[in-house]
Each structure stands twice: as structure tokens, then as C-alpha cells.
Design a protein around this motif. Structure first.
Motif, PDB file in Angstrom:
ATOM      1  N   LYS A 119       0.826  -1.219   0.000  1.00 30.45           N
ATOM      2  CA  LYS A 119       0.000   0.000   0.000  1.00 30.45           C
ATOM      3  C   LYS A 119       0.855   1.263   0.000  1.00 30.45           C
ATOM      4  O   LYS A 119       0.527   2.243  -0.668  1.00 30.45           O
ATOM      5  N   LYS A 120       1.965   1.238   0.748  1.00 29.30           N
ATOM      6  CA  LYS A 120       2.874   2.393   0.758  1.00 29.30           C
ATOM      7  C   LYS A 120       3.431   2.636  -0.638  1.00 29.30           C
ATOM      8  O   LYS A 120       3.533   3.778  -1.094  1.00 29.30           O
ATOM      9  N   PHE A 121       3.800   1.542  -1.318  1.00 29.50           N
ATOM     10  CA  PHE A 121       4.318   1.669  -2.679  1.00 29.50           C
ATOM     11  C   PHE A 121       3.254   2.237  -3.609  1.00 29.50           C
ATOM     12  O   PHE A 121       3.522   3.159  -4.382  1.00 29.50           O
ATOM     13  N   GLU A 122       2.037   1.696  -3.521  1.00 27.67           N
ATOM     14  CA  GLU A 122       0.943   2.165  -4.386  1.00 27.67           C
ATOM     15  C   GLU A 122       0.680   3.656  -4.170  1.00 27.67           C
ATOM     16  O   GLU A 122       0.477   4.418  -5.117  1.00 27.67           O
ATOM     17  N   LYS A 136       1.163   9.363  -5.989  1.00 25.26           N
ATOM     18  CA  LYS A 136       1.569  10.743  -5.691  1.00 25.26           C
ATOM     19  C   LYS A 136       2.822  11.164  -6.450  1.00 25.26           C
ATOM     20  O   LYS A 136       3.289  12.288  -6.294  1.00 25.26           O
ATOM     21  N   HIS A 137       3.388  10.245  -7.241  1.00 24.75           N
ATOM     22  CA  HIS A 137       4.617  10.497  -8.008  1.00 24.75           C
ATOM     23  C   HIS A 137       5.768  10.886  -7.089  1.00 24.75           C
ATOM     24  O   HIS A 137       6.526  11.813  -7.380  1.00 24.75           O
ATOM     25  N   ASP A 138       5.917  10.180  -5.977  1.00 26.17           N
ATOM     26  CA  ASP A 138       7.012  10.431  -5.035  1.00 26.17           C
ATOM     27  C   ASP A 138       8.338   9.937  -5.614  1.00 26.17           C
ATOM     28  O   ASP A 138       8.377   9.052  -6.472  1.00 26.17           O
ATOM     29  N   ASP A 139       9.421  10.520  -5.105  1.00 25.85           N
ATOM     30  CA  ASP A 139      10.751  10.133  -5.569  1.00 25.85           C
ATOM     31  C   ASP A 139      11.201   8.789  -5.005  1.00 25.85           C
ATOM     32  O   ASP A 139      12.027   8.103  -5.610  1.00 25.85           O
TER      33      ASP A 139
END
Length: 87
Positions: free
Chosen positions: A33-36, A41-44
Motif C-alpha cells: 500500500k505504501k508503494f501504491e 503521488k509520483h514520489d521520488d
């Protein structure tokens, strides 16, 4: 409740195993879920989270919590999402 001694011991063992399996399955789901969330959110740090989630999925498969085919399918879908986000 069981009356036979071995059945009582087995019941205790089953409770412990159930708690351990539930915790590990939960941590795997949390990692995925953290990855999804990071991908949406297009996080780095999505690549790092992919690595962690992939590892968690592999660990769950090796313990028999999920089947190996499901593990492969989940990892493949995560990899595709990561590639799409990076493109």
C-alpha cells in the motif's frame, strides 16, 4: 476446548502461528500500500518502496502465506506501475 494433552498443545501452537502469520501478512500488505500510494503521488522514493514491497511479497511467499503465483503476479504489477510512473 480439547481434552487430550497433545490437542491442547496443538491449539496453543495454532494460536501463536496464526498471530505470527497475520502480522507478517499485514506488514506485506502495508508495504504494498505504501508503494501504491507513492506511485500515485509520483514520489521520488517509489523505487525504494518497490524494493521493500517486493521483498515483503517474496518473504510472504516463502513462508507459505501467499502462493508463489500470486507473489509473481503482484510483483509484476508493481514493476509495471513503477515503469509507467517513471516513463
Amino acid at each position: 476446548m480439547p481434552i487430550i494433552k497433545s490437542a491442547i498443545e496443538r491449539a496453543k501452537t495454532n494460536v501463536k502461528a496464526n498471530e505470527r502469520n497475520s502480522a507478517q501478512l499485514s506488514s506485506m500488505r502495508t508495504a504494498v500500500k505504501k508503494f501504491e500510494k507513492a506511485v500515485t503521488k509520483h514520489d521520488d522514493n517509489a523505487a525504494e518502496l518497490y524494493k521493500a514491497a517486493s521483498s515483503a511479497v517474496d518473504r510472504a511467499a516463502s513462508k507459505g502465506l501467499i502462493k508463489t503465483n500470486k507473489a509473481s503476479r503482484d510483483k509484476s504489477r508493481m514493476a509495471a506501475r513503477l515503469a509507467k510512473a517513471n516513463a
